[in-house]
Design a protein around this motif. Structure first.
Motif, PDB file in Angstrom:
ATOM      1  N   HIS A 106      49.743  19.797  12.358  1.00 42.10           N
ATOM      2  CA  HIS A 106      49.193  20.223  13.640  1.00 42.10           C
ATOM      3  C   HIS A 106      48.963  21.731  13.709  1.00 42.10           C
ATOM      4  CE1 HIS A 106      48.267  18.870  17.747  1.00 42.10           C
ATOM      5  NE2 HIS A 106      48.544  20.127  18.068  1.00 42.10           N
ATOM      6  N   PHE A 122      45.358  20.076   6.745  1.00 43.93           N
ATOM      7  CA  PHE A 122      45.645  18.738   6.261  1.00 43.93           C
ATOM      8  C   PHE A 122      46.349  18.789   4.924  1.00 43.93           C
ATOM      9  CE2 PHE A 122      42.170  18.373   9.217  1.00 43.93           C
ATOM     10  CZ  PHE A 122      42.518  17.263   9.972  1.00 43.93           C
ATOM     11  N   TYR A 126      34.932  13.868   9.027  1.00 48.63           N
ATOM     12  CA  TYR A 126      34.968  13.619   7.594  1.00 48.63           C
ATOM     13  C   TYR A 126      36.355  13.216   7.117  1.00 48.63           C
ATOM     14  CZ  TYR A 126      30.183  14.487   6.838  1.00 48.63           C
ATOM     15  OH  TYR A 126      28.829  14.345   6.856  1.00 48.63           O
ATOM     16  N   ILE A 127      37.370  13.778   7.738  1.00 51.28           N
ATOM     17  CA  ILE A 127      38.734  13.364   7.399  1.00 51.28           C
ATOM     18  C   ILE A 127      38.910  11.867   7.691  1.00 51.28           C
ATOM     19  CG2 ILE A 127      41.145  13.581   8.097  1.00 51.28           C
ATOM     20  CD1 ILE A 127      40.439  15.850   6.362  1.00 51.28           C
ATOM     21  N   ALA A 128      38.376  11.450   8.830  1.00 53.49           N
ATOM     22  CA  ALA A 128      38.468  10.034   9.192  1.00 53.49           C
ATOM     23  C   ALA A 128      37.768   9.162   8.149  1.00 53.49           C
ATOM     24  CB  ALA A 128      37.861   9.808  10.562  1.00 53.49           C
ATOM     25  N   ARG A 175      43.004  24.363   7.431  1.00 55.98           N
ATOM     26  CA  ARG A 175      41.751  24.004   8.082  1.00 55.98           C
ATOM     27  C   ARG A 175      40.708  25.104   7.924  1.00 55.98           C
ATOM     28  NH1 ARG A 175      41.983  20.203  12.255  1.00 55.98           N
ATOM     29  NH2 ARG A 175      39.849  19.738  12.785  1.00 55.98           N
ATOM     30  N   ARG A 182      39.876   8.954   5.017  1.00 54.24           N
ATOM     31  CA  ARG A 182      41.037   8.087   5.219  1.00 54.24           C
ATOM     32  C   ARG A 182      40.647   6.635   5.052  1.00 54.24           C
ATOM     33  NH1 ARG A 182      43.246  11.509  10.211  1.00 54.24           N
ATOM     34  NH2 ARG A 182      44.857  12.713   9.128  1.00 54.24           N
ATOM     35  N   ASP A 225      36.855  16.902  11.250  1.00 52.36           N
ATOM     36  CA  ASP A 225      37.705  15.774  11.630  1.00 52.36           C
ATOM     37  C   ASP A 225      37.025  14.444  11.326  1.00 52.36           C
ATOM     38  OD1 ASP A 225      39.678  17.427  12.527  1.00 52.36           O
ATOM     39  OD2 ASP A 225      39.011  17.416  14.614  1.00 52.36           O
ATOM     40  N   SER A 244      34.569  22.314  13.279  1.00 54.67           N
ATOM     41  CA  SER A 244      35.912  21.788  13.171  1.00 54.67           C
ATOM     42  C   SER A 244      35.946  20.304  13.561  1.00 54.67           C
ATOM     43  CB  SER A 244      36.844  22.597  14.089  1.00 54.67           C
ATOM     44  OG  SER A 244      38.167  22.504  13.638  1.00 54.67           O
ATOM     45  N   ARG A 245      35.203  19.958  14.615  1.00 55.28           N
ATOM     46  CA  ARG A 245      35.102  18.529  14.997  1.00 55.28           C
ATOM     47  C   ARG A 245      34.468  17.755  13.854  1.00 55.28           C
ATOM     48  NH1 ARG A 245      38.397  18.531  16.178  1.00 55.28           N
ATOM     49  NH2 ARG A 245      38.745  20.698  16.615  1.00 55.28           N
ATOM     50  N   SER A 246      33.445  18.353  13.269  1.00 57.54           N
ATOM     51  CA  SER A 246      32.736  17.692  12.183  1.00 57.54           C
ATOM     52  C   SER A 246      33.691  17.400  11.028  1.00 57.54           C
ATOM     53  CB  SER A 246      31.596  18.600  11.721  1.00 57.54           C
ATOM     54  OG  SER A 246      30.651  17.874  10.987  1.00 57.54           O
ATOM     55  N   ASN A 253      48.044  15.154   8.817  1.00 56.77           N
ATOM     56  CA  ASN A 253      47.660  16.342   9.555  1.00 56.77           C
ATOM     57  C   ASN A 253      48.885  17.205   9.791  1.00 56.77           C
ATOM     58  OD1 ASN A 253      47.509  17.438  12.704  1.00 56.77           O
ATOM     59  ND2 ASN A 253      45.738  17.897  11.412  1.00 56.77           N
TER      60      ASN A 253
END
Lengths: 234, 234
Positions: B224, B228, B204-206, B182, B209, B202, B198-200, B222
């Motif tokens: 944890h 990723f 983009y990962i969504a 990350r 996907r 996430d 970091s939220r941002s 992911n």
DNA sequence: TTCATAGCTTAATGTATTGTTAATAAAGTT
DNA sequence: AACTTTATTAACAATACATTAAGCTATGAA
């Protein structure tokens, strides 16, 4: 000149020095244009596409700094070298503030100058597009002649292109299926990349799209923030 | 650091000099990383995205020229400044041959250095150039072109990617089946790893996907607390 | 010189794209 | 259970682009 040669604009009021420098660069395989003062320098800059400008600082009518500033306003990316006998810190700082890539104080070593020129011109960037003598292209079912400035569809129904339409289409074709960076087109065609020239380019893209829409397989796609892409389906 | 700051890597073995330089640049609103030798310099260079590197020439273990060359191989466009007490013409020429943007001889005027840094970083020259020549990838049944920023599935149905989507997918692909930390992605793409970036990421990962779910064999997993992992089943 | 006009730029307006943040839910860790 | 990390969707503001139309300007014909 041949198509591979890089074009350098020298603006220098000292006739002897200017010519010696010019000859030296020509000897090293550059295409060189020499202007005698700032006014002439700007004129020549507007007329053709240069890869680099070398500007003497102290010149009558229009000094090198002023000229450099004007050039920088028109073109944010072209490398600028200043030449000066003045070694004053303030002058050097002023040069870099304008956006110089280098500030050389006379006398300077010609080999070092050459090395600097080479370094900056060989740097990989998308502005290094080789010139091409080809002027007949096929775009899907279209035939495009960039010398005579027309576009035909299936052998008939010819559209005449204006100079700007023509230049833009030509650049697009030279990059078929690949990215034509917006800045490249602005620098090559408009010699100026401001907000307004960019809008102007959009207008021309719209015009070209209109001409090309007869063939559904030909499209001009936008790549947001990057430029355009002429795609020709099989 | 904040995301707008430009990032400069200094590689200098003289502790005092290095720190003075670092402080001076920090004072002028740059984000600075200082490495004590060539080895460490290369490590730090690999970890995040810098806008400029300042390399001392004479250093133990790995000299500045060697390091500069290695950096140039990894990144053809990042501005390189060499610092040296040696004023020998041969050294200067060697520096430019490697692809230096400037060669400063100690002692140099710090204001002039600053002006040069500003000039080169404010230049609109190099930002758009692809970092590498490799830009075509296969991800299961997808084809991914990171230069033209699109993703196709089975030759058709093309999805356009935004710059951030594109960069993230590219990093994932470069680490296929392996962990993409990350922190690394945040440093490379967002240039900043705070809570919000970091939220941002996430988000983009969504998005990615969603694009990739057409092929069940392609997944972004992911790990944890780590990062990723793009997995491509056989 | 005046005039028409092709060619280009600027304006005006509308649409699309992009990246960040928020809100809420779900999953993983201790 | 309490806490931390991740997932997903949506709202938003900031840019970038698209298109048509109106306003210039240089050029050459009359």
């Amino acid at each position: 000149m041949n198509a591979e040669q890089k074009k350098i604009l020298i603006v220098e009021d000292d006739f002897n020095f200017g010519n010696i420098l010019k000859d030296y660069l020509i000897l090293n395989d550059y295409f060189v244009v020499l202007a005698k003062n700032g006014i002439e320098g700007m004129e020549k800059f507007q007329k053709e596409n240069f890869d680099l400008c070398i500007l003497d600082v102290m010149m009558p009518f229009k000094d090198g700094f002023t000229l450099g500033k004007e050039i920088r306003e028109k073109n944010e990316t072209i490398p600028l070298f200043f030449l000066s006998a003045k070694t004053l810190k303030e002058d050097v700082l002023r040069g870099f503030k304008i956006g110089a890539d280098d500030y050389l104080t006379k006398p300077f070593d010609s080999e070092v100058l050459l090395a600097k020129i080479k370094a900056i011109l060989n740097r990989k960037n998308f502005f290094n597009v080789p010139e091409s003598d080809v002027y007949e292209f096929e775009i899907g079912k279209f035939k495009f002649n960039s010398k005579l400035r027309f576009l035909t569809y299936g052998g008939e129904e010819s559209v005449k292109l204006s100079p700007k339409e023509n230049q833009l289409l030509r650049l697009l074709v030279l990059h078929v299926n690949d990215l034509l960076p917006r800045e490249l087109a602005l620098n090559k065609i408009w010699r100026d990349d401001s907000y307004f020239t960019s809008r102007s380019m959009d207008v021309y893209i719209a015009k070209l799209r209109k001409y090309l829409k007869t063939d559904a397989k030909v499209e001009i796609l936008n790549i947001h923030g990057e430029g355009f892409r002429l795609v020709v389906g099989q």
